[in-house]
Design a protein around this motif. Structure first.
Motif, PDB file in Angstrom:
ATOM      1  N   PHE A   1      -1.911   5.318   1.539  1.00 46.17           N
ATOM      2  CA  PHE A   1      -1.002   6.213   0.817  1.00 46.17           C
ATOM      3  C   PHE A   1      -0.366   5.501  -0.375  1.00 46.17           C
ATOM      4  CE2 PHE A   1       0.077   9.004   4.773  1.00 46.17           C
ATOM      5  CZ  PHE A   1      -1.130   9.656   4.632  1.00 46.17           C
ATOM      6  N   LEU A   2       0.063   4.262  -0.125  1.00 47.91           N
ATOM      7  CA  LEU A   2       0.719   3.525  -1.213  1.00 47.91           C
ATOM      8  C   LEU A   2      -0.266   3.285  -2.352  1.00 47.91           C
ATOM      9  CD1 LEU A   2       3.027   2.036  -2.516  1.00 47.91           C
ATOM     10  CD2 LEU A   2       2.625   0.090  -1.012  1.00 47.91           C
ATOM     11  N   HIS A   3      -1.506   2.944  -2.004  1.00 53.41           N
ATOM     12  CA  HIS A   3      -2.534   2.751  -3.036  1.00 53.41           C
ATOM     13  C   HIS A   3      -2.762   4.042  -3.830  1.00 53.41           C
ATOM     14  CE1 HIS A   3      -6.695   2.823  -4.563  1.00 53.41           C
ATOM     15  NE2 HIS A   3      -6.452   1.572  -4.876  1.00 53.41           N
TER      16      HIS A   3
ATOM     17  N   VAL B   1      -4.306  -3.091 -14.951  1.00 57.61           N
ATOM     18  CA  VAL B   1      -3.099  -3.268 -14.124  1.00 57.61           C
ATOM     19  C   VAL B   1      -3.476  -3.238 -12.647  1.00 57.61           C
ATOM     20  CG1 VAL B   1      -0.987  -2.114 -13.335  1.00 57.61           C
ATOM     21  CG2 VAL B   1      -1.422  -2.367 -15.782  1.00 57.61           C
TER      22      VAL B   1
ATOM     23  N   GLU C   1      -0.783   6.565  -4.295  1.00 57.72           N
ATOM     24  CA  GLU C   1       0.366   6.934  -5.123  1.00 57.72           C
ATOM     25  C   GLU C   1       0.569   5.978  -6.296  1.00 57.72           C
ATOM     26  OE1 GLU C   1       1.662   9.697  -5.044  1.00 57.72           O
ATOM     27  OE2 GLU C   1       0.777  10.365  -3.162  1.00 57.72           O
ATOM     28  N   MET C   2       0.179   4.719  -6.086  1.00 56.57           N
ATOM     29  CA  MET C   2       0.265   3.763  -7.192  1.00 56.57           C
ATOM     30  C   MET C   2      -0.702   4.184  -8.303  1.00 56.57           C
ATOM     31  SD  MET C   2      -0.205  -0.376  -6.931  1.00 56.57           S
ATOM     32  CE  MET C   2      -1.942  -0.228  -6.466  1.00 56.57           C
TER      33      MET C   2
ATOM     34  N   ALA D   1      -1.824   7.268  -8.779  1.00 55.38           N
ATOM     35  CA  ALA D   1      -1.308   8.525  -9.341  1.00 55.38           C
ATOM     36  C   ALA D   1      -0.177   8.251 -10.323  1.00 55.38           C
ATOM     37  CB  ALA D   1      -0.820   9.438  -8.218  1.00 55.38           C
TER      38      ALA D   1
ATOM     39  N   LEU E   1      -3.619 -12.606   0.501  1.00 52.90           N
ATOM     40  CA  LEU E   1      -4.339 -12.469   1.771  1.00 52.90           C
ATOM     41  C   LEU E   1      -5.142 -13.732   2.047  1.00 52.90           C
ATOM     42  CD1 LEU E   1      -5.755  -8.821   1.679  1.00 52.90           C
ATOM     43  CD2 LEU E   1      -3.903  -9.667   3.122  1.00 52.90           C
TER      44      LEU E   1
ATOM     45  N   ILE F   1      -8.642  -4.920   6.482  1.00 53.50           N
ATOM     46  CA  ILE F   1      -8.036  -3.999   5.513  1.00 53.50           C
ATOM     47  C   ILE F   1      -8.395  -2.545   5.816  1.00 53.50           C
ATOM     48  CG2 ILE F   1      -7.970  -3.327   3.077  1.00 53.50           C
ATOM     49  CD1 ILE F   1      -8.583  -6.208   2.350  1.00 53.50           C
TER      50      ILE F   1
ATOM     51  N   ARG G   1      -3.810 -10.313  -7.108  1.00 51.71           N
ATOM     52  CA  ARG G   1      -2.715 -11.082  -6.505  1.00 51.71           C
ATOM     53  C   ARG G   1      -2.582 -10.779  -5.007  1.00 51.71           C
ATOM     54  NH1 ARG G   1      -0.305  -9.398 -11.268  1.00 51.71           N
ATOM     55  NH2 ARG G   1       1.223  -8.150 -10.153  1.00 51.71           N
ATOM     56  N   VAL G   2      -2.860  -9.528  -4.622  1.00 48.26           N
ATOM     57  CA  VAL G   2      -2.844  -9.201  -3.187  1.00 48.26           C
ATOM     58  C   VAL G   2      -3.992  -9.949  -2.488  1.00 48.26           C
ATOM     59  CG1 VAL G   2      -3.182  -7.363  -1.482  1.00 48.26           C
ATOM     60  CG2 VAL G   2      -1.700  -6.972  -3.453  1.00 48.26           C
TER      61      VAL G   2
ATOM     62  N   SER H   1      -5.319  -6.367 -11.607  1.00 43.97           N
ATOM     63  CA  SER H   1      -4.509  -7.579 -11.478  1.00 43.97           C
ATOM     64  C   SER H   1      -3.572  -7.508 -10.278  1.00 43.97           C
ATOM     65  CB  SER H   1      -3.742  -7.872 -12.776  1.00 43.97           C
ATOM     66  OG  SER H   1      -2.716  -6.945 -12.951  1.00 43.97           O
ATOM     67  N   VAL H   2      -3.094  -6.329  -9.945  1.00 46.41           N
ATOM     68  CA  VAL H   2      -2.310  -6.184  -8.708  1.00 46.41           C
ATOM     69  C   VAL H   2      -3.218  -6.514  -7.510  1.00 46.41           C
ATOM     70  CG1 VAL H   2      -1.133  -4.547  -7.175  1.00 46.41           C
ATOM     71  CG2 VAL H   2      -0.629  -4.539  -9.617  1.00 46.41           C
TER      72      VAL H   2
ATOM     73  N   PHE I   1      -8.417  -1.625  -7.944  1.00 43.91           N
ATOM     74  CA  PHE I   1      -7.572  -2.475  -7.098  1.00 43.91           C
ATOM     75  C   PHE I   1      -8.429  -3.333  -6.167  1.00 43.91           C
ATOM     76  CE2 PHE I   1      -5.606  -3.082  -2.932  1.00 43.91           C
ATOM     77  CZ  PHE I   1      -4.438  -3.750  -3.261  1.00 43.91           C
TER      78      PHE I   1
ATOM     79  N   PHE J   1      -0.878   1.755   3.838  1.00 47.09           N
ATOM     80  CA  PHE J   1      -1.506   1.056   2.716  1.00 47.09           C
ATOM     81  C   PHE J   1      -2.286   2.033   1.842  1.00 47.09           C
ATOM     82  CE2 PHE J   1      -5.749  -0.619   1.498  1.00 47.09           C
ATOM     83  CZ  PHE J   1      -5.355  -1.306   0.362  1.00 47.09           C
TER      84      PHE J   1
END
Lengths: 159, 159
Positions: free
Chosen positions: A9-11, A36, A13-14, A16, A48, A77, A43-44, A39-40, A122, A7
């Motif tokens: 890493f994905l955050h 952006v 890179e998103m 970046a 949850l 989280i 929705r997450v 808002s992502v 986020f 999670f």
């Protein structure tokens, strides 16, 4: 190689990726990218929230909901609890995390402070989304005084 | 409310966000969005690869690396193993997952097949990134025959 790492890493890179095509997008572009991410996150957070056990959706007190976010949600989280929760008892809450995991990849140092909002948008959205599912409309902002600590300010709307 | 869910929600919303502003971006826009997802996946895969124990970086055989991805990496990310691994022993591997978690939110049905690439691009990049960290250059593509199953084809470069 835990899921939490995935999670994070994905955050990272998103974030970046959003800034990759224009490292210095100006105030307008910066705000659009932050929006952006927010808002992502929203929705997450909603998604949850929808997975919570039914009994958790029946919180009577606003303060109980906030305590739940600081303890259970944060633990799920980030594998840690929020360090403190303060309120003025008039609908404003300050949630403080002295070592916020999504800020840890940044080197500590005053020169990075201006980069911090990218890594908080986020999570502001996520808190707002979870609160929304729990029936509470809010405005959530974040600030950093000393990396990697940060404060999230939750202002309840129409309370 | 496990971490795996958090990763899956974030992935779903990242995909949704990319298509949000233009639901039908045409072949060019579609490819650009898929390329963004693939490159985010690549960097996440690289980062995951870098966290592997040192001894895992000393795989001697290409096939061992692929087995590792199908078993350990998949388990860490998706809490399940890949269902099958086939190879032509000439540098091409087909990894089959009969129930790929990132496709599960989509209702099963032929009419959704064309949406599937959106939900596979990130993972193609992730496999390519993890292989890259393990010293193997590859091209990874994915295809879906029957939702929620899918196949990832890994073609090793210069092997």
């Amino acid at each position: 190689m835990a899921d939490a790492v995935l999670f994070e890493f994905l955050h990272t890179e998103m974030v970046a990726e959003l800034w990759a095509h224009d490292p210095d997008p100006g105030p307008g572009g910066q705000n659009m990218n932050l929006s952006v991410l927010e808002s992502v996150g929203f929705r997450v957070g909603q998604a949850l929230g929808e997975r919570l056990p039914r009994e958790m959706l029946a919180f009577r007190e606003e303060l109980d909901v906030l305590k739940f976010l600081c303890k259970d949600l944060w633990l799920a989280i980030f594998q840690k609890q929020m360090d403190s929760l303060r309120t003025n008892h008039q609908g404003t809450y300050v949630l403080q995390d002295n070592s916020f995991p999504l800020l840890l990849p940044m080197a500590a140092g005053l020169q990075y402070l201006e980069e911090a909002p990218k890594f908080l948008a986020f999570t502001c959205g996520l808190l707002r989304g979870a609160l929304c599912t729990l029936g509470i409309e809010s405005v959530v902002t974040a600030s950093v005084a000393a990396l990697p600590g940060c404060k999230f300010q939750v202002v309840i709307q129409n309370s």
